[in-house]
Enzyme design. Structure first.
Site, short mmCIF file in Angstrom:
data_model
loop_
_atom_site.label_atom_id
_atom_site.label_comp_id
_atom_site.label_asym_id
_atom_site.label_seq_id
_atom_site.Cartn_x
_atom_site.Cartn_y
_atom_site.Cartn_z
CE1 TYR A 144 76.91 89.16 27.02
CE2 TYR A 144 75.78 89.38 25.08
CZ TYR A 144 76.86 88.83 25.69
OH TYR A 144 77.30 87.77 25.16
CB THR A 181 78.56 89.98 22.30
OG1 THR A 181 78.14 88.67 22.93
CG2 THR A 181 78.91 90.88 23.47
CB THR A 204 82.74 85.91 19.99
OG1 THR A 204 82.17 85.67 21.08
CG2 THR A 204 83.07 87.25 19.55
CG ASP A 205 79.08 82.09 21.74
OD1 ASP A 205 80.23 82.56 22.57
OD2 ASP A 205 78.08 82.00 22.53
CD GLU A 264 97.67 55.92 21.21
OE1 GLU A 264 97.53 54.97 21.77
OE2 GLU A 264 97.90 57.03 21.66
CE LYS A 266 83.92 83.28 22.87
NZ LYS A 266 82.74 83.46 23.09
N1 ASP Z 1 76.93 84.39 22.71
C1 ASP Z 1 77.60 85.50 21.96
C2 ASP Z 1 77.11 85.24 20.39
O1 ASP Z 1 77.93 84.22 20.09
C3 ASP Z 1 78.78 85.85 22.48
C4 ASP Z 1 79.38 86.95 21.45
O2 ASP Z 1 79.01 87.27 20.66
O3 ASP Z 1 80.57 87.14 22.30
O4 ASP Z 1 76.34 85.57 19.70
#
Ligand code: ASP
Length: 356
Positions: A52, A39, A118-119, A313, A191
């Protein structure tokens, strides 16, 4: 007269040495930015749209969008990939790790920044934490808002990441993840939110440090093996063994284990309920997967935070299972893929999960 001449020579020599030293001190650290997409490199048709496309903008444009970045480091960029990190792959990991090891072995590079979606950023960062063979700083960053968004936070995140990579106090900390003024250890960060800019957190151990417009400080040291103390490496590795993740739930069917074994998994991480639990039938299928096919079963948890503990357990030895400790399922998968590149007993695999 002679004494005066002597004094002049000494004065000129001292002045020359001081100038030289001064010139060395002001030489900017050399930071390489390796771009992979996400992103932070995404663009939308409108500044107020949440829709986007990730991985659209190239590294040169990204660097040019960060005011002052060239005053804190001698930066240059390289495009390794340009994907949304949902499409991050083992191939890109290997390419990235090999390039980082090559760059950091040179005296001319002081630190590395990786821009990344970020994923799956926590997975890439943890993988690199285990296979990068250098004490020099490596920092991953990204953004939750695309580059064309109102209040895009990517440029400041990139500025801060470069400042961290350029700072000698960042050496020997393993791979770090920095977004939203925070510095996290790759191993501990997750995340935690789908859209919020404060998405990245280290729920068990807390942040490693903080960064504010390039000024930074550290609060603690990472306490597991990484980098030069890690036994894992990408040298000569072209692919990694297949490890799948299986999400547990009420009334889970045991045939899911068989499906993964048939598909060729060499290891399965169970995102178990609670303390790495699963239905008794699934546990029996897991036991059989090890006994009949040597498939390694690691118990992690679908809970957002906490440890999975041995013999909680039932006796893990009775089912040949390994626990992931405080590694979440995605990171347990990364570690198991690397651990399976070596010959190891179940007890040794368990130690790997305690040490890394
Ligand atoms: N889907 C995007 C990615 O991981 C989300 C992001 O970058 O925030 O590339």
């Amino acid at each position: 007269m002679k004494a005066l001449k002597m004094k002049m020579i000494v004065f000129l020599m001292v002045a020359a040495i001081t100038t030289l030293g001064f010139a060395q001190d002001t030489a900017l650290p050399n930071v390489k930015i390796l771009a992979t997409g996400g992103t932070i490199a995404g663009s939308a048709s409108s500044a107020t749209s949440g829709s986007y496309s990730a991985g659209q903008v190239g590294i040169k444009t990204m660097i040019n969008a960060v005011p002052g970045i060239k005053e804190i480091a001698d930066v240059s960029g390289e495009q390794i990939a340009n994907v949304g990190s949902q499409d991050m792959s083992v191939d890109i990991w290997l390419k990235l790790a090999n390039r980082i090891n090559e760059l950091l072995s040179s005296d001319k590079v002081d630190g590395i920044v990786i821009t990344h979606g970020t994923d799956t950023q926590e997975e890439t960062a943890y993988f690199l934490n285990l296979v990068v063979k250098s004490d020099k700083p490596v920092v991953t960053t990204g953004s939750m808002r695309s580059s064309t968004s109102i209040s895009a936070e990517g440029p400041l995140n990139l500025y801060n990441a470069v400042a961290i990579a350029a700072d000698p106090q960042s050496k020997g900390k393993g791979v770090m993840v920095s977004l939203n003024d925070q510095i996290h250890a790759a191993r501990d960060v997750s995340k935690m939110n789908t859209t919020n800019v404060n998405s990245f957190q280290s729920p068990i151990k807390g942040m490693l440090g903080g960064v504010f417009y390039g000024r930074l400080g550290f609060f603690r040291e990472p306490n597991t093996k990484f980098g030069n103390t890690s036994e894992f490496s990408v040298e000569g590795i072209k692919e990694l063994p297949r490890v799948d993740i299986l999400y547990a739930y009420a009334d889970m069917s045991p045939d899911l284990i068989d499906m993964h074994v048939k598909a060729g998994a060499k290891g399965i991480v169970i995102a178990g309920v609670g303390n790495g639990n699963m239905t008794e039938a699934t546990l029996n299928a897991a036991k059989k997967a090890y006994e009949d096919h040597g498939v390694i079963i690691v118990r992690s948890t679908r809970a957002a935070t906490g440890w999975t503990l041995r013999d909680n357990e039932f006796k893990d030895d009775d089912y040949h299972t390994v626990v992931s400790g405080d590694l979440n399922p995605a990171k347990a998968r990364v570690l198991l893929m690397l651990a399976l590149t070596k010959e190891k007993s179940l007890a040794e695999l368990q130690d790997v999960f305690y040490e890394y």
